[in-house]
Design a protein around this motif. Structure first.
Motif, PDB file in Angstrom:
ATOM      1  N   ALA A 192       0.999  -1.700  -0.575  1.00 52.79           N
ATOM      2  CA  ALA A 192      -0.063   0.008  -0.204  1.00 52.79           C
ATOM      3  C   ALA A 192       0.990   0.987  -0.399  1.00 52.79           C
ATOM      4  O   ALA A 192       0.650   2.354  -1.134  1.00 52.79           O
ATOM      5  N   GLU A 193       1.873   1.035   0.567  1.00 47.97           N
ATOM      6  CA  GLU A 193       3.081   2.794   0.711  1.00 47.97           C
ATOM      7  C   GLU A 193       3.688   2.724  -0.688  1.00 47.97           C
ATOM      8  O   GLU A 193       3.935   3.772  -0.954  1.00 47.97           O
TER       9      GLU A 193
ATOM     10  N   ASN B  40       0.558  -1.206 -13.376  1.00 51.79           N
ATOM     11  CA  ASN B  40      -0.385  -1.623 -12.545  1.00 51.79           C
ATOM     12  C   ASN B  40       0.220  -1.386 -11.254  1.00 51.79           C
ATOM     13  O   ASN B  40       0.882  -0.828 -10.621  1.00 51.79           O
ATOM     14  N   ILE B  41      -1.149  -2.021  -9.730  1.00 53.01           N
ATOM     15  CA  ILE B  41      -1.367  -1.387  -8.328  1.00 53.01           C
ATOM     16  C   ILE B  41      -0.092  -2.901  -7.985  1.00 53.01           C
ATOM     17  O   ILE B  41       0.055  -3.068  -8.648  1.00 53.01           O
ATOM     18  N   VAL B  42       0.117  -1.918  -7.011  1.00 55.95           N
ATOM     19  CA  VAL B  42       1.615  -2.546  -6.397  1.00 55.95           C
ATOM     20  C   VAL B  42       0.473  -3.856  -5.360  1.00 55.95           C
ATOM     21  O   VAL B  42      -0.061  -3.028  -4.153  1.00 55.95           O
ATOM     22  N   PHE B  43       1.000  -4.709  -5.435  1.00 56.60           N
ATOM     23  CA  PHE B  43      -0.457  -6.230  -4.888  1.00 56.60           C
ATOM     24  C   PHE B  43       0.660  -6.938  -4.208  1.00 56.60           C
ATOM     25  O   PHE B  43       2.003  -6.717  -4.048  1.00 56.60           O
ATOM     26  N   PRO B  44       0.197  -7.297  -2.664  1.00 59.47           N
ATOM     27  CA  PRO B  44       0.954  -7.662  -2.140  1.00 59.47           C
ATOM     28  C   PRO B  44       1.793  -8.718  -2.147  1.00 59.47           C
ATOM     29  O   PRO B  44       2.299  -8.888  -1.463  1.00 59.47           O
ATOM     30  N   GLY B  45       1.336  -9.316  -3.057  1.00 53.09           N
ATOM     31  CA  GLY B  45       2.283 -10.796  -3.877  1.00 53.09           C
ATOM     32  C   GLY B  45       3.082 -10.684  -4.222  1.00 53.09           C
ATOM     33  O   GLY B  45       3.864 -11.194  -4.681  1.00 53.09           O
ATOM     34  N   PHE B  46       3.235  -8.898  -5.030  1.00 56.76           N
ATOM     35  CA  PHE B  46       3.959  -8.878  -6.392  1.00 56.76           C
ATOM     36  C   PHE B  46       5.888  -9.206  -5.252  1.00 56.76           C
ATOM     37  O   PHE B  46       5.756  -8.817  -4.053  1.00 56.76           O
TER      38      PHE B  46
ATOM     39  N   ARG C  94       4.918   6.977  -8.447  1.00 55.09           N
ATOM     40  CA  ARG C  94       5.335   6.267 -10.011  1.00 55.09           C
ATOM     41  C   ARG C  94       5.232   5.224 -10.355  1.00 55.09           C
ATOM     42  O   ARG C  94       5.624   4.158 -11.535  1.00 55.09           O
ATOM     43  N   PHE C  95       4.887   4.103  -9.329  1.00 51.07           N
ATOM     44  CA  PHE C  95       4.725   2.864  -8.889  1.00 51.07           C
ATOM     45  C   PHE C  95       3.428   2.421 -10.301  1.00 51.07           C
ATOM     46  O   PHE C  95       4.103   1.683 -11.130  1.00 51.07           O
ATOM     47  N   ARG C  96       2.529   3.619 -10.010  1.00 47.27           N
ATOM     48  CA  ARG C  96       1.221   2.822 -11.098  1.00 47.27           C
ATOM     49  C   ARG C  96       1.776   3.317 -12.518  1.00 47.27           C
ATOM     50  O   ARG C  96       1.784   2.845 -14.469  1.00 47.27           O
ATOM     51  N   ALA C  97       1.936   4.525 -12.524  1.00 49.86           N
ATOM     52  CA  ALA C  97       2.819   5.257 -13.730  1.00 49.86           C
ATOM     53  C   ALA C  97       3.863   4.668 -14.840  1.00 49.86           C
ATOM     54  O   ALA C  97       2.676   4.446 -15.636  1.00 49.86           O
TER      55      ALA C  97
ATOM     56  N   ALA D  20      -7.857  -2.945 -11.012  1.00 46.79           N
ATOM     57  CA  ALA D  20      -6.468  -3.596 -10.132  1.00 46.79           C
ATOM     58  C   ALA D  20      -6.580  -5.075 -11.475  1.00 46.79           C
ATOM     59  O   ALA D  20      -6.617  -6.074 -11.691  1.00 46.79           O
ATOM     60  N   VAL D  21      -6.342  -4.417 -12.694  1.00 43.31           N
ATOM     61  CA  VAL D  21      -6.173  -5.675 -13.962  1.00 43.31           C
ATOM     62  C   VAL D  21      -4.946  -5.527 -14.339  1.00 43.31           C
ATOM     63  O   VAL D  21      -4.353  -3.823 -13.968  1.00 43.31           O
ATOM     64  N   HIS D  22      -4.510  -6.967 -13.992  1.00 45.73           N
ATOM     65  CA  HIS D  22      -3.141  -6.958 -14.490  1.00 45.73           C
ATOM     66  C   HIS D  22      -2.588  -6.789 -16.036  1.00 45.73           C
ATOM     67  O   HIS D  22      -2.567  -7.228 -17.203  1.00 45.73           O
ATOM     68  N   THR D  23      -1.654  -5.894 -16.249  1.00 37.80           N
ATOM     69  CA  THR D  23      -1.068  -5.239 -17.381  1.00 37.80           C
ATOM     70  C   THR D  23       0.646  -5.728 -17.990  1.00 37.80           C
ATOM     71  O   THR D  23       1.656  -4.634 -16.754  1.00 37.80           O
ATOM     72  N   PHE D  24       0.277  -6.932 -18.109  1.00 36.18           N
ATOM     73  CA  PHE D  24       1.534  -7.389 -17.958  1.00 36.18           C
ATOM     74  C   PHE D  24       2.902  -7.452 -19.586  1.00 36.18           C
ATOM     75  O   PHE D  24       1.679  -7.305 -20.660  1.00 36.18           O
ATOM     76  N   CYS D  25       4.283  -8.131 -19.461  1.00 35.78           N
ATOM     77  CA  CYS D  25       4.628  -8.113 -21.570  1.00 35.78           C
ATOM     78  C   CYS D  25       3.923  -9.551 -21.517  1.00 35.78           C
ATOM     79  O   CYS D  25       4.163 -10.347 -20.416  1.00 35.78           O
ATOM     80  N   HIS D  26       4.152  -9.831 -23.022  1.00 32.68           N
ATOM     81  CA  HIS D  26       3.679 -10.908 -23.394  1.00 32.68           C
ATOM     82  C   HIS D  26       4.751 -11.660 -23.411  1.00 32.68           C
ATOM     83  O   HIS D  26       6.333 -10.918 -23.206  1.00 32.68           O
TER      84      HIS D  26
END
Length: 478
Positions: free
Chosen positions: A105-106, A119-125, A112-115, A272-278
């Motif tokens: 959450a912090e 993605n949201i910084v999820f606890p499992g990341f 900068r993290f989302r930008a 809260a959708v993950h957007t990742f590189c394929h």
């Protein structure tokens, strides 16, 4: 032949494919998860090496001398912390570990993290886990010379190279996902440096070559190239041919995933959708992720002292959702809630609730959670023209019927065969070894299509509305 290794949460799977991409052999070895505290989930990387030795030993009995390429896939987000001499400093903190929810959450509050990561910084990341380690295990953090993702620790053992691929790296919160490179700003914000990160390659690129001693031990040719590979979901996308915009699959594994390929980078972190590189260059993907799919069914099966397959196999034709509802949030949730504290619940229990009704409620609860993911994906403009089903839960036609009806989308069931992450990894191994392009990534043949039960559409819409109301009520209690 080409070898694919998929390091899952519950086991390591290996498949061998031939030049025509037919699976000709497979092997597996089980893995256990340690839960030393509430919300924690850990594994020993040494167990992964033991599992890899087991599957390679199993396959060596049928002969590995014709293997031309190896690909890797694995569970994402785990933090493997290594010393300067590559000693493992502590058990790996896994993807479904939520201990770092405050740290996440912090970091997420830093725009900068989302930008940059998209993605949201999820606890499992991965990144918040390192902040947690710095605060709670400072002696360990001080010795961290390198951080690897789980499958990349296998790569280090196989090749001696510290390398990650773009799709897996995108789940760390350290990657500039649009630029496909580590972000020095995001690393610095967590007390890390680029020097502690593995080298990055695309999933179909060569990341290193098999160490001679391992080649000799298991009867593999010396110098076999090892592909960059992919995170488990990206590799599954390659396995089932979901690499173009409009293509999607639903995965019913330990977690549940609604995965859609995109030909451009279009993040919407707030959803809260993950957007990742394929796992292939120039491509991205979006995912809605729920943390417990078959994990929820297996939990209930243990509670009911029954076999999960027997529970689902006894259900008969699809029924409208009943009064009994189940929220599958056994260890928090990602899409669309981003809530590490929410917990699961049975709601609407009465004297008529029997084992079959409770089983249906569990399957419906997961289906409604996937509908939440579909709605979040749609809000970003991502379209789903076709939907395939993969994972152990896809063996249940009742479950697929509930998902098809809840989403209002036909679900394609591939022909018998394994087209998941291990198969996708083998395909990436083929591409790395031969230089082949995306033309080799084709979808499997269709065995049958599970159509939505239109007569039950209204009932499932109402069931989803009750699911959302129960979700809101439970969030008020946690």
């Amino acid at each position: 032949m080409y070898l694919g290794l998929d390091l899952g949460t519950s086991g390591l799977k290996a498949v061998l494919i031939d030049e025509a991409q037919h699976v000709i052999a497979e092997a597996s070895a089980p893995l256990a998860v340690s839960r030393p505290a509430e919300g924690w989930a850990e594994q020993s990387p040494a167990d992964w090496i033991g599992a890899a030795e087991s599957v390679l030993g199993q396959l060596a009995a049928r002969g590995l001398g014709a293997v031309k390429g190896i690909g890797l896939s694995g569970q994402m987000h785990g933090a493997v912390l290594l010393s300067a001499s590559d000693d493992v400093l502590r058990p790996c903190i896994l993807w479904n570990d939520t201990r770092a929810h405050r740290e996440a959450a912090e970091l997420d509050a830093d725009p900068r993290f989302r930008a940059i990561s998209g993605n949201i910084v999820f606890p499992g990341f991965t990144a918040p886990k390192l902040v947690w380690v710095a605060r709670h295990e400072p002696a360990v953090f001080a010795r961290v010379a390198r951080v690897l993702l789980p499958k990349d620790y296998l790569r280090l053992w196989l090749t001696g190279e510290a390398v990650a691929d773009m799709s897996d790296a995108a789940g760390t919160s350290w990657l500039d996902t649009g630029a496909r490179d580590w972000s020095d700003d995001l690393l610095a914000a967590t007390g890390m440096t680029r020097a502690q990160m593995p080298r990055l390659v695309e999933g179909a690129a060569v990341s290193g070559h098999l160490r001679p001693e391992l080649a000799d031990r298991f009867g593999l040719p010396r110098g076999v190239p090892v592909a960059g590979g992919g995170g488990d979901n990206a590799a599954s996308g390659v396995g089932v041919g979901v690499v173009h915009a409009g293509q999607a699959f639903v995965s019913l594994g330990t977690s549940g995933v609604l995965f859609a390929a995109n030909d451009g980078y279009r993040p919407d972190a707030a959803s809260a959708v993950h957007t990742f590189c394929h796992a292939l260059p120039g491509r991205w993907h979006q995912m809605g992720v729920i943390l417990a799919a078959t994990d929820a069914l297996n939990w209930f099966a243990r509670l009911a002292r029954a076999d999960a397959a027997a529970l689902t196999g006894a259900l008969g034709p699809l029924l409208p959702p009943g009064k009994t509802r189940f929220l599958p949030y056994l260890g928090g949730e990602r899409t669309p809630l981003n809530d590490a504290a929410i917990r699961g619940a049975f709601i609407g229990l009465d004297h008529a609730t029997d084992r079959a009704a409770a089983t249906r409620a569990v399957l419906e609860g997961v289906a409604f959670a996937l509908r939440d993911c579909r709605d979040a994906l749609a809000a970003t403009g991502t379209r789903i023209d076709s939907l395939l089903a993969v994972g152990g839960g896809a063996r249940s036609d009742y479950w697929l019927g509930a998902i098809a009806t809840a989403l209002g989308t036909p679900v394609v069931v591939p022909v018998a065969g394994d087209f998941g992450a291990a198969f996708g990894a083998a395909r990436l191994g083929l591409m790395a070894a031969t230089g082949a392009g995306v033309e080799v990534v084709t979808p499997p043949a269709t065995a049958r299509m599970i159509e939505p039960d239109r007569a039950l559409s209204a009932a499932f819409d109402a069931g989803h509305a009750r699911h959302r109301a129960a979700q809101a009520a439970i969030r008020g209690l946690t």
